[in-house]
Enzyme design. Structure first.
Site, PDB file in Angstrom:
ATOM      1  N   TRP A 154      -5.078  58.213  21.899  1.00 38.50           N
ATOM      2  CA  TRP A 154      -5.067  57.008  22.880  1.00 38.50           C
ATOM      3  C   TRP A 154      -4.601  57.565  24.341  1.00 38.50           C
ATOM      4  O   TRP A 154      -3.948  56.722  24.977  1.00 38.50           O
ATOM      5  CB  TRP A 154      -4.211  55.842  22.442  1.00 38.50           C
ATOM      6  N   HIS A 155      -5.161  58.757  24.745  1.00 40.36           N
ATOM      7  CA  HIS A 155      -4.784  59.050  26.037  1.00 40.36           C
ATOM      8  C   HIS A 155      -6.002  58.891  26.849  1.00 40.36           C
ATOM      9  O   HIS A 155      -6.568  59.973  27.620  1.00 40.36           O
ATOM     10  CB  HIS A 155      -4.450  60.733  25.996  1.00 40.36           C
ATOM     11  N   TYR A 156      -6.458  57.897  26.948  1.00 39.71           N
ATOM     12  CA  TYR A 156      -7.962  57.398  27.582  1.00 39.71           C
ATOM     13  C   TYR A 156      -7.460  57.638  28.996  1.00 39.71           C
ATOM     14  O   TYR A 156      -6.469  57.139  29.491  1.00 39.71           O
ATOM     15  CB  TYR A 156      -8.290  56.048  27.265  1.00 39.71           C
ATOM     16  N   HIS A 157      -8.272  58.107  29.786  1.00 43.82           N
ATOM     17  CA  HIS A 157      -8.278  58.092  31.190  1.00 43.82           C
ATOM     18  C   HIS A 157      -9.758  58.057  32.018  1.00 43.82           C
ATOM     19  O   HIS A 157     -10.828  58.499  31.364  1.00 43.82           O
ATOM     20  CB  HIS A 157      -7.287  59.248  31.668  1.00 43.82           C
TER      21      HIS A 157
END
Length: 444
Positions: free
Chosen positions: A378-381
Site C-alpha cells: 500500500w505504498h501507492y504514489h
C-alpha cells in the site's frame, strides 16, 4: 524517515523539513518493543552482509536498523488524526462523515478557479462549502494517490476524451492526470517455526544499495469473519485483489482462492514472513474512472514487474531473503532445520498470498516467483506529478485556488514506509503557505 536524497529530489527546504518531522514523531511515533523474532531478523541481516547496524533511528541509512512504530508499549495504535490535537479548535472544523463529491469551479474567466466543493453528509444530503472571496482561500486536496486523481477527474480535470465518455463537463484538458501510478511491489518468504511467536509487525529493516528493503513480521490472528485464517499484511481479503488485473477478477477466481485458503492447515502459519520490497519501481501504470460515483473505486493498474530492472531487483531481494531465513540465527530461534530455497518458496506459493494464477515453474524460476507472489504493501504514489499536473508548490496547473498535498505528487515512495513523510508534508506545506501569505518572520 528523514531521507535527504528524496528531500533534495522533490526540492523541499531541508531545514524546514527537519523541523517538521519531530512535530509528527513526538505525537504518534514510538520506540518498538523489540521481540525475539525481530532480534533474529536483525542478527540474520547482519550475518548475510546487510551492514552496518545503525541501531534505533528514524533516519534512512544503508544497512540494518530498527525504526519507529505507531504502536505504543501497550499495543495501542496511533494515527494522523491525533495531530489534530495541536490545532486551534476555534479555527478548525472537522466533518467526520462528510464525503466530497467534486470540486466546484468558476469557468467564466480566462482561467478556471476553484470556488468550493460539494459534499455529502452521513444522511446522504448534499451541501456546498464555498471559499471566501479574499484572494487567498483555496481548496487543498489530500485524498491520497488514488483518491486525489480520482477527485480531479470527477471534477473535470483530466484527459478530455475520457471525461466526455462519462459526460463529465471538461474544466481543463490534462492528459497526465492519473498517469505514472506506481506501487512498491513486495514479495514474501514464509518462515516456519516450532517455537510459539507473538504477533510482531515491521520493526527491523535492512536497506540495501540496490533499492531493496528486507523487513519481517510474524504471528497471526483469527476471527469469525476471517477466511479461515487472517494473515495480516499478506491477507488477500484486505487488498490483494489489486495484484490481479481488473478484467481477471472473476467470481470464479475469488471462489477458487477462498477454497484453497480454507484448505491450508492453521499450523502452517505458526511462523512469520521475511518481506522483500522493491523501492522506486520503474514499472508504472495509470488510474481511470469506471463511472462518476465517487464512492466506487476507480480502475488502477500498477503494471508490477513490467520493467526488467524491477524483476532483477526482486530476484536479488528474494535471494537475500532466503539467506536470512537460512541463517543460523533464524534456525536457532525457530528450532527448524535449514530449508532448501525451493522448499521455502514452495511454502510461500502454497500460502496463496494473492489471487494470481500460479505456474508450475514458479519455484524453479525466481523471476516467475516474483510475478506470481507479488503483493502490495500500500505504498501507492503518483497520478499528479509535479510539472505535469501540479507546479513545484503543488498548485494544480491551469486553474486557480486549487492545490494538492499528498503522495500523488511523489515521484517515488520515500523510505521504508511513507506515512511519516506524508504527515510531515502536511505540516511542511502548512508552514510554507503561511510564509507565502504572511512573509517570513520569526515563529512562521
Amino acid at each position: 524517515m528523514r531521507i535527504q536524497i528524496f528531500i533534495e529530489k522533490v526540492g523541499w527546504d531541508s531545514k524546514l523539513v527537519n523541523e517538521s518531522y519531530p512535530w509528527v514523531e513526538k505525537q504518534i511515533v514510538h520506540r518498538p518493543t523489540f521481540s525475539a523474532w525481530q532480534r533474529a531478523a536483525r542478527d540474520s541481516l547482519l550475518d548475510v552482509g546487510v551492514s552496518p547496524f545503525n541501531g534505533f533511528t528514524y533516519d534512512h541509512k544503508y544497512g540494518t536498523k530498527v525504526g519507529g512504530t505507531i504502536f505504543d508499549r501497550f499495543g495501542r495504535r496511533h494515527t494522523a488524526a491525533e495531530l489534530l490535537a495541536t490545532g486551534n479548535p476555534d479555527k478548525l472544523t472537522v466533518l467526520v462523515y462528510a464525503t466530497v463529491q467534486k470540486i466546484v469551479f468558476d469557468t467564466r474567466g480566462t482561467r478556471p478557479k476553484a470556488v468550493g466543493v460539494i459534499f455529502k453528509d452521513e444522511k446522504g444530503q448534499q451541501h456546498h462549502a464555498i471559499l471566501n472571496n479574499d484572494g487567498q482561500s483555496e481548496v487543498i486536496v489530500s485524498s491520497g494517490a488514488i483518491g486525489t486523481p480520482q477527485m480531479l477527474l470527477l471534477s473535470g480535470i483530466g484527459p478530455k476524451e475520457d471525461l466526455q465518455k462519462l459526460n463529465i463537463p471538461v474544466v481543463l484538458d490534462n492528459h497526465f492526470v492519473g498517469k505514472g501510478m506506481a506501487d512498491n511491489p513486495m514479495n514474501t518468504i514464509f518462515v516456519p517455526t516450532k517455537r510459539p511467536v507473538k504477533q510482531s509487525l515491521i520493526e527491523t529493516v535492512g536497506i540495501t544499495n540496490l533499492g531493496v528493503y528486507i523487513e519481517t513480521s510474524c504471528g497471526f490472528g483469527q476471527s469469525n469473519d476471517s477466511i479461515h485464517c487472517h494473515h495480516g499484511i499478506v491477507s488477500a481479503e484486505i487488498g490483494q485483489l489489486s495484484t490481479i488485473p481488473p478484467k481477471q477478477r472473476s467470481i470464479e477466481a475469488v471462489q477458487a482462492y477462498l477454497k484453497s485458503k480454507k484448505d491450508i492447515p492453521v499450523e502452517a502459519f505458526r511462523g512469520g514472513f521475511i518481506l522483500s520490497k522493491v523501492a522506486n519501481p520503474w514499472s508504472t501504470g495509470e488510474l481511470k474512472l469506471v463511472n462518476t460515483n465517487v464512492e466506487d473505486n476507480p480502475s488502477v493498474t500498477f503494471n508490477y514487474f513490467s520493467h526488467p530492472y524491477d524483476v532483477h531487483r526482486c530476484v536479488e531481494g528474494i535471494r537475500l531473503a532466503t539467506k536470512v531465513v537460512q541463517s543460523q540465527h533464524f534456525t536457532n530461534f525457530t528450532m527448524c532445520d535449514r530449508q532448501t530455497t525451493e522448499k521455502l518458496l514452495n511454502l510461500t506459493v502454497k500460502a496463496n498470498v494473492n489471487l494470481i494464477p500460479k505456474h508450475v515453474n514458479d519455484t524453479q524460476s525466481l523471476e516467475q516467483f516474483c510475478r506470481d507472489t507479488v503483493i502490495t504493501i500500500w505504498h501507492y504514489h503518483g497520478g499528479c506529478h509535479v510539472g505535469k499536473v501540479v507546479n513545484p508548490d503543488y498548485k494544480v496547473l491551469g486553474v486557480d485556488r486549487l492545490r494538492v498535498v499528498d503522495g500523488s505528487v511523489f515521484p517515488e515512495s520515500p523510505g521504508t514506509n511513507p506515512q511519516a513523510t506524508v504527515m510531515m508534508m502536511g505540516r511542511y506545506m502548512g508552514l510554507k503557505i503561511l510564509q507565502d501569505r504572511l512573509g517570513k518572520f520569526d515563529g512562521i
